[in-house]
Design a protein around this motif. Structure first.
Motif, PDB file in Angstrom:
ATOM      1  N   ALA A 277       0.830  -1.206   0.000  1.00  0.00           N
ATOM      2  CA  ALA A 277       0.000   0.000   0.000  1.00  0.00           C
ATOM      3  C   ALA A 277       0.863   1.255   0.000  1.00  0.00           C
ATOM      4  O   ALA A 277       1.978   1.269   0.518  1.00  0.00           O
ATOM      5  N   TYR A 278       0.318   2.316  -0.602  1.00  0.00           N
ATOM      6  CA  TYR A 278       1.048   3.585  -0.617  1.00  0.00           C
ATOM      7  C   TYR A 278       0.075   4.749  -0.700  1.00  0.00           C
ATOM      8  O   TYR A 278      -1.096   4.584  -1.054  1.00  0.00           O
ATOM      9  N   GLU A 279       0.564   5.921  -0.338  1.00  0.00           N
ATOM     10  CA  GLU A 279      -0.105   7.194  -0.538  1.00  0.00           C
ATOM     11  C   GLU A 279       0.912   8.108  -1.221  1.00  0.00           C
ATOM     12  O   GLU A 279       1.744   8.725  -0.564  1.00  0.00           O
ATOM     13  N   ARG A 280       0.859   8.150  -2.534  1.00  0.00           N
ATOM     14  CA  ARG A 280       1.927   8.770  -3.319  1.00  0.00           C
ATOM     15  C   ARG A 280       1.419  10.021  -4.037  1.00  0.00           C
ATOM     16  O   ARG A 280       0.384   9.975  -4.709  1.00  0.00           O
ATOM     17  N   PRO A 281       2.148  11.126  -3.936  1.00  0.00           N
ATOM     18  CA  PRO A 281       1.777  12.300  -4.724  1.00  0.00           C
ATOM     19  C   PRO A 281       2.020  12.063  -6.214  1.00  0.00           C
ATOM     20  O   PRO A 281       3.000  11.414  -6.599  1.00  0.00           O
ATOM     21  N   PHE A 282       1.133  12.594  -7.011  1.00  0.00           N
ATOM     22  CA  PHE A 282       1.289  12.644  -8.459  1.00  0.00           C
ATOM     23  C   PHE A 282       1.165  14.104  -8.878  1.00  0.00           C
ATOM     24  O   PHE A 282       0.499  14.899  -8.211  1.00  0.00           O
ATOM     25  N   TRP A 283       1.816  14.456  -9.992  1.00  0.00           N
ATOM     26  CA  TRP A 283       1.710  15.823 -10.496  1.00  0.00           C
ATOM     27  C   TRP A 283       1.331  15.806 -11.971  1.00  0.00           C
ATOM     28  O   TRP A 283       1.544  14.825 -12.682  1.00  0.00           O
ATOM     29  N   SER A 284       0.769  16.913 -12.410  1.00  0.00           N
ATOM     30  CA  SER A 284       0.403  17.067 -13.813  1.00  0.00           C
ATOM     31  C   SER A 284       0.329  18.551 -14.132  1.00  0.00           C
ATOM     32  O   SER A 284       0.488  19.405 -13.256  1.00  0.00           O
ATOM     33  N   HIS A 285       0.114  18.856 -15.399  1.00  0.00           N
ATOM     34  CA  HIS A 285      -0.077  20.242 -15.822  1.00  0.00           C
ATOM     35  C   HIS A 285      -0.930  20.263 -17.087  1.00  0.00           C
ATOM     36  O   HIS A 285      -1.043  19.266 -17.807  1.00  0.00           O
ATOM     37  N   THR A 286      -1.534  21.420 -17.353  1.00  0.00           N
ATOM     38  CA  THR A 286      -2.270  21.587 -18.597  1.00  0.00           C
ATOM     39  C   THR A 286      -1.293  21.775 -19.750  1.00  0.00           C
ATOM     40  O   THR A 286      -0.116  22.079 -19.543  1.00  0.00           O
TER      41      THR A 286
END
Length: 666
Positions: A277-286
């Motif tokens: 199990a994990y709680e991982r940040p993800f990032w994105s952009h327009t």
């Protein structure tokens, strides 16, 4: 065709023009500045609700609420002139507790911290001196329940502000206009429970929301609460899906944060409850050129840390910042360029209908390119943006046609003779081929969600490309197929399938994709064999691979099959019928079936010509341009053809600067 100056146009039509090319590496990916994050603080604070703001003096203001077993106490922090060596460990308790969620926002010297308590009170403290001193807490309203799992706030440039919070199945908004708090209101969407909200003001209030849809599937959406920009004031845009996970599974999304630098950027948490199990940040952009309301986001990317409450974003000056209770990160947001034009000793560019590549050879006899990625070559790394501009020396100096960008994929040092460095790059088709759907997307199952054009735009955005419509068929804008992208489908195959539904074609250039409806009546944009010399020509007239198309659809209303044939009678008369059968239950009328058949025949007609010419480089030539050719020995006088492929070669030692064009029928 790309627009050229009159001097560049004159230079490329000379019998012996002097070549000039421009090659640059940039710290961008598909036109967006690449952030290289450096961690400035790693503390021992416990993961909990938090927020960050940066007032106009460049200080950083952080806020956190401790976990339930510590009373959910609120702490704030201000660091003036933050940077490497700053102390991010000192926190001030503000004598407030039982906070479920917190938020922060700033404008100029004003900073506001908001929180919602376990007794449903919504409170704020405000500073008017960049967070140095603070006023007393004020009660501004009450939440409907205590099931509040997200809170966000943003200022408008005129000093108004708004807070948004996720309370069970509703997003509530409360605005502060002209110094007066307005009545709280709920959105107009139907969902299941919501888990988070992020907000940033543009010309409207732009939001990210996490939670479940009505059937219980986990979602990350973008949407807009209108302020008269792209959406009328007080209205809500449609929800635009960014990520999805099925109900009853082990994945969900939480804690979105939003910021605007060169483009809209976000962080959110993907939570996995299964084994490992994990709680991982993800990032994105327009994507470059897209409005927030379009919902065109690049495929989210994992960030190397665990943060159950996500990473809050802010920026000021030349830096972007990330914050969580126990971490502070910084990245330089400056756009940089490394100009390698003077060192180019060879170029090979190839552009096809579904692939494109660029190879650049650089001199390295003195070891100037011995260490890519280091020192002055820090931005010369795999994944960097490689820009290429073909041109000539004109009466105005060296001029090029700009706009072509590639992704740098590999380096190759050469020795044994003259040392060099060879750069290997590819265009956006390579990124599309690499992209794999992480989960299922489906449109138009029960209602008209997106036409073919907009589904194409969505897929292109997942690799950072924006779609521009040069011309479009009625099918591209008016056909709403029940279309599914399944996990592990690759982007190039998906785009090919979508294009098979319509007569339109797509070409990629720079960080843009261009949709074109090629019509037989299109006028030429350039001529060869007159002012522009023609060195060699090969002109092939072939038979169409398909000259009869039989399309089968289904009319759900009547329960009857729909069947229509499309013919090229001249070809059939010469060659008998060459049949292609198409079955598509999205086609419900004879007219739609005939349109699909004509689309297939049109593409067969264009491909049947199969010609090529060799010419001095035309710096502005683009895929699918219509040109005309005059070549007396071949009996051509202003013959119209369409560009289906290009290859450019530049070899200064051999005096070579030429271009081969592969051509089809108009």
């Amino acid at each position: 065709m790309r627009q050229l100056t009159s001097t560049l146009l004159a230079a490329q039509q000379q019998a012996s023009g002097t070549p000039y090319v421009k090659v640059e590496v940039k710290n961008r990916v598909a036109g967006v500045v690449r952030y290289d994050w450096s961690r400035l603080y790693a503390g021992s604070e416990v993961s909990s609700p938090h927020a960050v703001a940066m007032p106009s003096d460049g200080s950083i203001v952080r806020v956190r609420a401790t976990p339930m077993d510590d009373g959910r106490k609120i702490y704030r922090q201000r660091v003036a002139g933050p940077g490497p060596g700053s102390d991010f460990s000192q926190w001030t308790y503000i004598n407030q507790y039982n906070a479920l969620v917190v938020a922060a926002a700033s404008l100029g010297a004003e900073v506001s911290i908001f929180w919602i308590k376990t007794n449903r009170e919504i409170r704020r403290i405000k500073s008017t001196d960049y967070g140095v001193t603070w006023g007393s807490p004020e009660l501004i309203d009450y939440s409907s329940t205590t099931s509040v799992y997200g809170l966000a706030a943003a200022y408008k440039p005129n000093g108004d502000l708004a807070i948004f919070f996720a309370d069970q199945v509703n997003i509530f908004v409360k605005k502060y206009i002209g110094g007066v708090w307005q009545a709280m209101s709920a959105w107009d969407k139907t969902t299941d429970d919501l888990s988070g909200v992020g907000c940033c003001y543009g010309t409207d209030w732009n939001l990210l929301v996490t939670g479940k849809d009505a059937p219980g599937n986990f979602k990350l959406w973008s949407l807009v609460y209108g302020d008269g920009g792209d959406v009328s004031a007080g209205s809500w845009s449609a929800l635009r899906e960014m990520a999805s996970a099925p109900s009853g599974g082990d994945f969900e999304y939480r804690q979105p944060f939003l910021d605007m630098t060169d483009v809209w950027r976000c962080f959110f948490v993907e939570k996995f409850a299964g084994t490992e199990a994990y709680e991982r940040p993800f990032w994105s952009h327009t994507v470059v050129g897209a409005d927030f309301v379009d919902g065109l986001w690049r495929e989210p990317v994992p960030f190397d840390m665990t943060a159950g409450y996500g990473l809050a974003m802010a920026h000021h000056g030349d830096y972007a910042w990330l914050s969580s209770p126990d971490s502070v990160w910084r990245a330089d947001l400056t756009a940089r360029t490394l100009d390698m034009t003077a060192d180019v000793v060879g170029i090979r560019q190839e552009t096809g209908e579904t692939e494109g590549s660029l190879t650049v050879a650089l001199r390295n006899d003195d070891g100037r390119y011995a260490a890519p990625g280091e020192g002055s070559l820090a931005d010369l790394v795999a994944g960097a943006q490689l820009d290429f501009g073909p041109g000539y020396v004109t009466t105005e100096g060296g001029e090029v046609s700009s706009g072509q960008s590639f992704s740098l994929e590999a380096f190759e040092h050469t020795s044994g003779g003259r040392a060099g460095l060879v750069l290997h790059a590819r265009d956006g088709w390579g990124a599309l081929a690499d992209w794999r759907a992480r989960h299922q997307f489906r449109w138009n199952r029960t209602s008209d969600d997106l036409p073919v054009r907009d589904i194409i735009a969505f897929v292109l955005a997942r690799v950072g490309l924006n779609l521009e419509v040069v011309s479009a068929s009625s099918a591209a804008t008016g056909f709403y197929p029940d279309f599914t992208i399944n996990p592990d489908n690759d982007g190039r195959s998906v785009i090919r399938t979508l294009l098979s539904f319509v007569p339109d074609v797509l070409f990629l250039e720079g960080n843009q994709a261009y949709l074109v409806n090629p019509l037989a009546a299109d006028s030429p944009v350039y001529s060869y064999g007159g002012a522009h010399p023609l060195r060699e020509g090969r002109y092939r007239r072939g038979a169409m691979a398909v000259n009869r198309v039989q399309v089968e659809g289904y009319d759900a209303g009547s329960g009857e099959m729909v069947l229509a044939d499309s013919f090229d009678w001249d070809e059939i008369g010469r060659l008998h019928d060459r049949l292609r059968q198409v079955e598509d239950r999205n086609i419900a009328t004879v007219n739609e079936a005939q349109q699909r058949g004509q689309s297939v025949l049109r593409k067969m007609e264009i491909a049947a010509r199969g010609s090529s010419i060799l010419v001095p480089v035309n710096c502005g030539q683009q895929l699918y341009d219509v040109i005309d050719i005059t070549d007396a020995p071949a009996g051509l006088d202003g013959e119209k053809m369409r560009v289906l492929g290009l290859a450019l070669a530049y070899q200064p030692p051999q005096g070579e600067y030429r271009q081969r064009l592969w051509l089809g029928a108009v």
